[in-house]
Design an enzyme around this catalytic site. Structure first.
Site, PDB file in Angstrom:
ATOM      1  CB  SER A 157     -13.646  -2.062   9.836  1.00 51.72           C
ATOM      2  OG  SER A 157     -14.360  -0.858  10.029  1.00 51.72           O
ATOM      3  CE1 TYR A 170     -12.073   0.061   5.045  1.00 50.28           C
ATOM      4  CE2 TYR A 170     -13.746   0.359   6.738  1.00 50.28           C
ATOM      5  CZ  TYR A 170     -12.429   0.131   6.382  1.00 50.28           C
ATOM      6  OH  TYR A 170     -11.472  -0.046   7.352  1.00 50.28           O
TER       7      TYR A 170
HETATM    8  P1  NAP Z   1      -3.222   3.005   5.149  1.00 55.01           P
HETATM    9  O1  NAP Z   1      -2.278   3.767   5.990  1.00 55.01           O
HETATM   10  O2  NAP Z   1      -3.977   3.680   4.071  1.00 55.01           O
HETATM   11  O3  NAP Z   1      -2.455   1.739   4.566  1.00 55.01           O
HETATM   12  C1  NAP Z   1      -3.103   0.859   3.695  1.00 55.01           C
HETATM   13  C2  NAP Z   1      -2.055   0.060   2.961  1.00 55.01           C
HETATM   14  O4  NAP Z   1      -2.732  -0.780   2.001  1.00 55.01           O
HETATM   15  C3  NAP Z   1      -1.100   0.961   2.176  1.00 55.01           C
HETATM   16  O5  NAP Z   1       0.215   0.487   2.325  1.00 55.01           O
HETATM   17  C4  NAP Z   1      -1.588   0.802   0.743  1.00 55.01           C
HETATM   18  O6  NAP Z   1      -0.575   0.931  -0.223  1.00 55.01           O
HETATM   19  C5  NAP Z   1      -2.094  -0.630   0.753  1.00 55.01           C
HETATM   20  N1  NAP Z   1      -3.000  -0.843  -0.366  1.00 55.01           N
HETATM   21  C6  NAP Z   1      -4.140  -0.170  -0.640  1.00 55.01           C
HETATM   22  N2  NAP Z   1      -4.648  -0.591  -1.802  1.00 55.01           N
HETATM   23  C7  NAP Z   1      -3.804  -1.539  -2.277  1.00 55.01           C
HETATM   24  C8  NAP Z   1      -3.762  -2.313  -3.460  1.00 55.01           C
HETATM   25  N3  NAP Z   1      -4.679  -2.186  -4.415  1.00 55.01           N
HETATM   26  N4  NAP Z   1      -2.746  -3.200  -3.622  1.00 55.01           N
HETATM   27  C9  NAP Z   1      -1.785  -3.319  -2.682  1.00 55.01           C
HETATM   28  N5  NAP Z   1      -1.754  -2.600  -1.559  1.00 55.01           N
HETATM   29  C10 NAP Z   1      -2.753  -1.704  -1.366  1.00 55.01           C
HETATM   30  O7  NAP Z   1      -4.378   2.317   6.042  1.00 55.01           O
HETATM   31  P2  NAP Z   1      -4.353   1.718   7.520  1.00 55.01           P
HETATM   32  O8  NAP Z   1      -5.191   2.591   8.347  1.00 55.01           O
HETATM   33  O9  NAP Z   1      -2.987   1.352   7.938  1.00 55.01           O
HETATM   34  O10 NAP Z   1      -5.217   0.397   7.262  1.00 55.01           O
HETATM   35  C11 NAP Z   1      -4.724  -0.914   7.409  1.00 55.01           C
HETATM   36  C12 NAP Z   1      -5.915  -1.846   7.573  1.00 55.01           C
HETATM   37  O11 NAP Z   1      -6.604  -1.528   8.784  1.00 55.01           O
HETATM   38  C13 NAP Z   1      -6.962  -1.725   6.456  1.00 55.01           C
HETATM   39  O12 NAP Z   1      -7.449  -3.000   6.137  1.00 55.01           O
HETATM   40  C14 NAP Z   1      -8.041  -0.876   7.086  1.00 55.01           C
HETATM   41  O13 NAP Z   1      -9.287  -1.115   6.489  1.00 55.01           O
HETATM   42  C15 NAP Z   1      -7.977  -1.362   8.514  1.00 55.01           C
HETATM   43  N6  NAP Z   1      -8.551  -0.433   9.517  1.00 55.01           N
HETATM   44  C16 NAP Z   1      -7.979   0.772   9.756  1.00 55.01           C
HETATM   45  C17 NAP Z   1      -8.530   1.608  10.711  1.00 55.01           C
HETATM   46  C18 NAP Z   1      -7.929   2.960  11.015  1.00 55.01           C
HETATM   47  O14 NAP Z   1      -8.530   3.733  11.799  1.00 55.01           O
HETATM   48  N7  NAP Z   1      -6.775   3.304  10.485  1.00 55.01           N
HETATM   49  C19 NAP Z   1      -9.665   1.215  11.428  1.00 55.01           C
HETATM   50  C20 NAP Z   1     -10.237  -0.033  11.165  1.00 55.01           C
HETATM   51  C21 NAP Z   1      -9.657  -0.854  10.207  1.00 55.01           C
HETATM   52  P3  NAP Z   1      -0.007   2.393  -0.655  1.00 55.01           P
HETATM   53  O15 NAP Z   1       0.786   2.856   0.532  1.00 55.01           O
HETATM   54  O16 NAP Z   1       0.826   2.090  -1.821  1.00 55.01           O
HETATM   55  O17 NAP Z   1      -1.195   3.249  -0.931  1.00 55.01           O
END
Ligand code: NAP
Length: 250
Positions: A157, A170
């Protein structure tokens, strides 16, 4: 920081016959990554905590004609070393090998000053974002060593490199994840053909981003789909020899 080589376009069969585990495969970037890996020929193992979401992704992959995926519901918050060993046993029996592991699941925690950050939230975020990927990697390494070209990808991130006010656990967890990636890459370099890298997706149109920035118009942000050439690149043999690097998707 690294970037995807310019003009890189993965071949449609870039991941043919590869078995790839994706955590947090039910939503956001993980969902799109799982579908994209399948569209490039991989058999994906969908890990996540909400079975209905995983089933939906399973159906999407089947409908789009990808190799039949597998579903493995697991909540990283409560999973123990034994749960990860059980997963490894199931994958060994089912596939005999593992080529790819995408650590994508993540917990945002609270956007709060350190002075008032709830300790139980801190522990949960560190557990889901750092301890769980550590245990999962350790359990799956022997299976990945059976692959000629294994690839582990962690998710970084923008706050990993330098902490920022109100990002609390985070930010600390993403920094720790990058460090874990570098340590593992260094240990394996020379001893194994396995590659270990991180991707920082940058601001991306998902529900996690929307909860961090509720006032932002999501339409101004790139979609997970826009980052997929980099995700496929790192999982494919096209990235042979590249290890220990943090890639910026934007
Ligand atoms: P998201 O849409 O919230 O998806 C996160 C996924 O992780 C969801 O499927 C969620 O499951 C799963 N998850 C969360 N807690 C969990 C647990 N305890 N056990 C199993 N699964 C779990 O987020 P995203 O934006 O796609 O993020 C994906 C990755 O990219 C993350 O590591 C995030 O930190 C990173 N990231 C994102 C951004 C951004 O701008 N979006 C920027 C930098 C980094 P549920 O669907 O069941 O809740």
């Amino acid at each position: 920081m690294m970037k995807l080589p310019s003009n890189y376009h993965p071949a449609s069969d870039a991941l043919k016959d590869k078995i790839i585990v994706v955590t947090g495969a039910g939503d956001g970037i993980g969902r799109v990554a799982a579908k994209t890996f399948a569209a490039h020929g991989a058999t994906v193992v969908l890990l996540g905590r909400t079975t209905a979401k995983l089933e939906h992704v399973y159906d999407e992959i089947e409908r789009e004609g990808g190799p039949q995926p597998a579903i493995y519901p697991i909540n990283l918050e409560g999973a123990t070393e034994k749960d990860y060993r059980d997963l490894s046993d199931v994958l060994l029996q089912e596939f005999g090998v593992l080529h790819g592991l995408l650590h994508n699941a993540g917990d945002l925690g609270e956007r709060t000053p350190i002075a008032s950050y709830a300790a139980d939230t801190w522990m949960r975020v560190m557990h889901i974002n750092v301890n769980a990927p550590f245990m999962l990697t350790q359990a799956l390494l022997p299976l990945m060593e059976k692959a000629e070209q294994g690839s582990i990808v962690f998710t970084s991130s923008g706050v990993a490199n330098k902490g920022r006010a109100f990002w609390g656990a985070y930010a600390a967890s993403k920094s720790a994840q990058d460090n874990l990636m570098q340590t593992l890459a260094d240990e394996l370099e020379g001893a194994s053909s396995m590659r270990v890298n991180s991707i920082n997706p940058g601001a991306t149109r998902t529900s996690m981003r929307a909860s961090a920035y509720p006032a932002e118009d999501p339409k101004t942000l790139p979609r997970p789909e826009d980052h997929m050439p980099l995700y496929v690149y790192l999982m494919s043999d096209d990235a042979k020899g590249i290890t220990g690097e943090i890639f910026n998707a934007q």
